[in-house]
Design a protein around this motif. Structure first.
Motif, PDB file in Angstrom:
ATOM      1  N   ASP A 346       0.861  -1.110  -0.008  1.00  0.00           N
ATOM      2  CA  ASP A 346       0.022  -0.084  -0.120  1.00  0.00           C
ATOM      3  C   ASP A 346       0.741   1.184   0.148  1.00  0.00           C
ATOM      4  N   LYS A 348       0.333   3.964   1.427  1.00  0.00           N
ATOM      5  CA  LYS A 348       0.170   4.540   2.825  1.00  0.00           C
ATOM      6  C   LYS A 348       1.477   4.058   3.401  1.00  0.00           C
ATOM      7  N   THR A 349       1.953   2.702   3.148  1.00  0.00           N
ATOM      8  CA  THR A 349       2.923   2.180   4.038  1.00  0.00           C
ATOM      9  C   THR A 349       4.151   2.840   3.707  1.00  0.00           C
ATOM     10  N   SER A 426      -3.655   7.889  -0.972  1.00  0.00           N
ATOM     11  CA  SER A 426      -2.784   7.014  -1.428  1.00  0.00           C
ATOM     12  C   SER A 426      -2.216   7.144  -2.618  1.00  0.00           C
ATOM     13  N   GLY A 438      -2.906   3.624  -4.289  1.00  0.00           N
ATOM     14  CA  GLY A 438      -3.559   2.705  -3.627  1.00  0.00           C
ATOM     15  C   GLY A 438      -2.501   1.258  -3.285  1.00  0.00           C
ATOM     16  N   ASN A 439      -3.156   0.167  -3.374  1.00  0.00           N
ATOM     17  CA  ASN A 439      -2.331  -0.919  -3.371  1.00  0.00           C
ATOM     18  C   ASN A 439      -1.695  -1.581  -4.541  1.00  0.00           C
ATOM     19  N   GLU A 443      -4.385  -3.323  -6.652  1.00  0.00           N
ATOM     20  CA  GLU A 443      -5.646  -2.609  -7.274  1.00  0.00           C
ATOM     21  C   GLU A 443      -5.491  -2.229  -8.776  1.00  0.00           C
ATOM     22  N   SER A 480      -0.223  -3.007 -12.311  1.00  0.00           N
ATOM     23  CA  SER A 480      -0.018  -3.269 -10.866  1.00  0.00           C
ATOM     24  C   SER A 480       1.615  -3.842 -11.077  1.00  0.00           C
TER      25      SER A 480
END
Length: 492
Positions: A346, A348-349, A426, A438-439, A443, A480
Motif C-alpha cells: 500500500d 500509505k505504507t 494513497s 492505492g495497493n 488494485e 500493478s
C-alpha cells in the motif's frame, strides 16, 4: 616483437568444435533419452583441463580408436557443458543471457573440471555485476563457498560484508550451522563491527549448539562439560581479543567460562584489569577497528531483488547528472527501506516508513511486462497532502533482458508540480509521468501519462495515457506491480 593473433585462433578452434574432424573422444552428458554426446579432441581438452588429462589417462581407446567418457553423476547440465566446452576450445564465454543461478552453477562445474581461470573470472563477474543477487542468496552460497574449494573471491566478498554488517550472519537462523573454518575466518577480521563481549556470546552459543548433550542448566556443568566445549572451540579461541573486553564483560561473560581458557591467559586478563601497564606473557591481539556505524548499517547495503549493481551505478550517475554512467566506485549506498513483499504494497505504507526521509529511489517491477520503472525524489516524503517543488527529481525505465536501453526522464518545467505527495489519497506520484496509487499489487491503479513536467515518457506508447490526471486511464495503461522497493540514497 611478438604479434599475437588470438581472435583468429579462437575462431578456428571453435569451428573445429562445431565440425569435429578427427575427433578421438566422446563425452556423454546427462542420461538417456535426454543425453547429448559431444565429439571432442583429447589433445585440446587435456591441455586445458587437468581433470580431463587425468580422465583420458584412465580411459582406454575402444575398437574404433575412440575414448568414451560418461559423466552421469556430475551436476553439469548439457547447457552448462556447452558453455564450458566453447570456453575450452575458443577461450570465449557469453554470460549476458544466463540467469545468475546458472552462472553460479557454472562456477561449481568449472571448479569440478579444474578450469581455474574460468572459476576466477566467473566469481569476479558475479561479485562485480550481481552483488545484490549474492546478497539475496547469502546463506546458501556462503556455506557453499566453504564446502567447495577455490571459491575464495566469493568467500572474501561475503566475509567483507559480514565484517561491516555482522548481524547478517550472527543473527541469522543459520548461524549455528556455520562451518568452523567460516567462523574462524570471520573472527580473524580486524574490522569486525562487534564489541568483543558480544562476539564471545555468539561464539559460546555456537559451541553449545555443536554439543547438544551439554546441560541446559549452567549450574550443573561439570569439568568434563567445560572440556567438551573447549575442544569444540579450540580453533576459534586464539582469535578472540581478550584484552579488549570491558571490565564488566570480563566479570559477566568471561569469568563463568574461565575453565575453557588457559590458566595463564585468564591470569593475565585479570592482571591487566588491576594493573593496565603490567607486562604479561600472553599474546595481545590488537583491538578491532570499530567504526561506530549507525544502526541503519546492520544490513547489507543493497539487497534488491529488482536492480543490479550496474543499475545502481546508472541511477547514481543520473542523480549526479553525469553524462556517462559510473562504472565503479559508486559514490552512494542504497539503503533498503521498503520492500513490498516484506512490508506491504500500500502506498500509505511507503509514506509511513519514509516519513521525513529525503533522497529516495522507488523501484517497481511491472506485473505482466517485466519492466523495471522508478523515480528519484530528492525531497522528503511527508504524511501531509501537498505538491512539492524540485528541479532535481527524475523518473526512469531500466535496461532489462526485454529492454535494450534504459530511459531517463528529468523534470524540466512546471517544477512546482514535480512531486505529488498525497498520502490521504494513497497517491505518490511524479506529476502524471509516474503515478502510484492505492495497493500497488492488487488494485492495478498505477499508470504513466504524458507529462508537462517531465521530459519524455518512460514506457512505450501503447502503455501511455495521453490525457490529464483526472481523465479515465485506459486498461492497457493501468498496471500493478510484482514487487516494489524504496531505497534511501546515502553518501558512500
Amino acid at each position: 616483437m611478438t604479434t599475437k593473433f588470438f581472435d583468429r585462433l579462437s575462431n578456428d578452434l571453435t569451428q573445429l568444435l562445431e565440425d569435429p574432424t578427427d575427433y578421438n573422444v566422446t563425452i556423454e552428458i546427462g542420461e538417456a533419452p535426454n543425453n547429448q554426446i559431444f565429439k571432442v579432441h583429447s589433445y585440446i581438452l587435456q591441455s586445458r583441463s587437468p581433470y580431463f588429462k587425468n580422465k583420458f589417462n584412465e580411459t582406454p581407446f575402444n575398437d574404433d580408436h575412440i575414448k568414451v567418457l560418461t559423466m552421469p553423476n556430475s551436476n553439469i547440465s548439457i547447457g552448462m557443458f556447452n558453455v564450458i566446452i566453447k570456453y575450452i576450445y575458443g577461450g570465449t564465454i557469453s554470460l549476458e543471457k544466463l540467469e545468475n543461478s546458472t552462472i553460479f552453477d557454472l562456477v561449481i562445474a568449472s571448479n569440478e573440471l579444474e578450469l581455474d581461470e574460468l572459476v576466477e573470472y566467473l566469481q569476479t563477474y558475479l561479485v562485480n555485476n550481481h552483488a545484490s543477487w549474492l546478497g539475496l542468496k547469502f546463506t546458501q552460497i556462503y556455506r557453499t563457498s566453504y564446502q567447495v574449494k577455490n571459491l575464495e573471491i566469493i568467500r572474501d566478498f561475503y566475509n567483507d560484508i559480514i565484517a561491516k554488517y555482522p548481524n547478517t550472519i550472527f543473527e541469522s537462523e543459520n548461524f549455528h550451522s556455520l562451518p568452523e573454518d567460516a567462523l574462524i575466518s570471520i573472527l580473524k577480521h580486524d574490522d569486525l563491527q562487534l564489541e568483543e563481549g558480544k562476539i564471545w556470546e555468539y561464539l559460546i552459543k555456537w559451541g553449545k549448539v555443536k554439543n547438544s548433550a551439554l546441560p541446559t542448566n549452567f549450574d550443573k556443568w561439570t569439568s568434563d562439560n567445560f572440556l567438551t566445549l573447549k575442544e569444540t572451540l579450540k580453533g576459534c579461541l586464539p582469535h578472540i581479543r581478550y584484552f579488549s573486553f570491558s571490565n564488566e564483560d570480563v566479570v559477566e561473560k568471561l569469568f563463568p567460562y574461565q575453565q575453557i581458557l588457559e590458566p595463564k591467559l585468564f591470569h593475565d586478563i585479570n592482571s591487566k584489569i588491576i594493573i593496565p601497564n603490567k607486562q604479561i606473557a600472553s599474546i595481545v591481539l590488537p583491538p578491532r577497528n570499530i567504526l561506530k556505524l549507525p544502526i541503519r548499517n546492520t544490513r547489507i547495503p543493497l539487497l534488491s531483488s529488482l536492480i543490479t549493481s550496474e543499475h545502481e551505478l546508472e541511477i547514481s550517475s543520473w542523480i549526479d547528472k553525469k553524462e556517462t554512467p559510473y562504472i565503479e566506485n559508486n559514490p552512494y549506498e542504497f539503503q533498503l527501506l521498503v520492500r513490498g513483499s516484506r512490508d506491504g504494497f500500500d502506498v500509505k505504507t511507503i509514506y509511513n516508513i519514509c516519513d521525513k526521509v529525503a533522497n529516495t529511489v522507488i523501484i517497481l517491477k511491472v506485473e505482466g511486462t517485466g519492466e523495471i520503472l522508478g523515480g528519484y525524489n530528492p525531497l522528503e516524503w511527508e504524511n501531509n497532502n501537498l505538491l512539492k517543488k524540485t528541479q532535481d527529481s527524475l523518473i526512469f525505465s531500466l535496461k532489462t533482458a526485454n529492454q535494450k536501453n534504459s530511459i531517463l526522464s528529468r523534470v524540466v518545467r512546471n517544477f512546482d508540480c514535480a512531486i505529488y505527495n498525497y498520502p490521504k489519497n494513497s497517491d505518490l506520484s511524479f506529476d502524471v509521468a509516474l503515478c502510484l496509487i492505492g495497493n500497488l499489487k492488487t488494485e492495478k491503479r498505477c499508470y504513466c501519462m504524458v507529462s508537462a513536467s517531465y521530459l519524455k515518457p518512460i514506457r512505450s506508447d501503447k502503455f501511455i495515457s495521453k490525457f490529464s490526471r483526472f481523465s479515465i486511464v485506459s486498461k492497457e495503461a493501468s498496471f500493478s506491480v510484482e514487487e516494489c522497493e524504496v531505497f534511501k540514497i546515502l553518501p558512500n
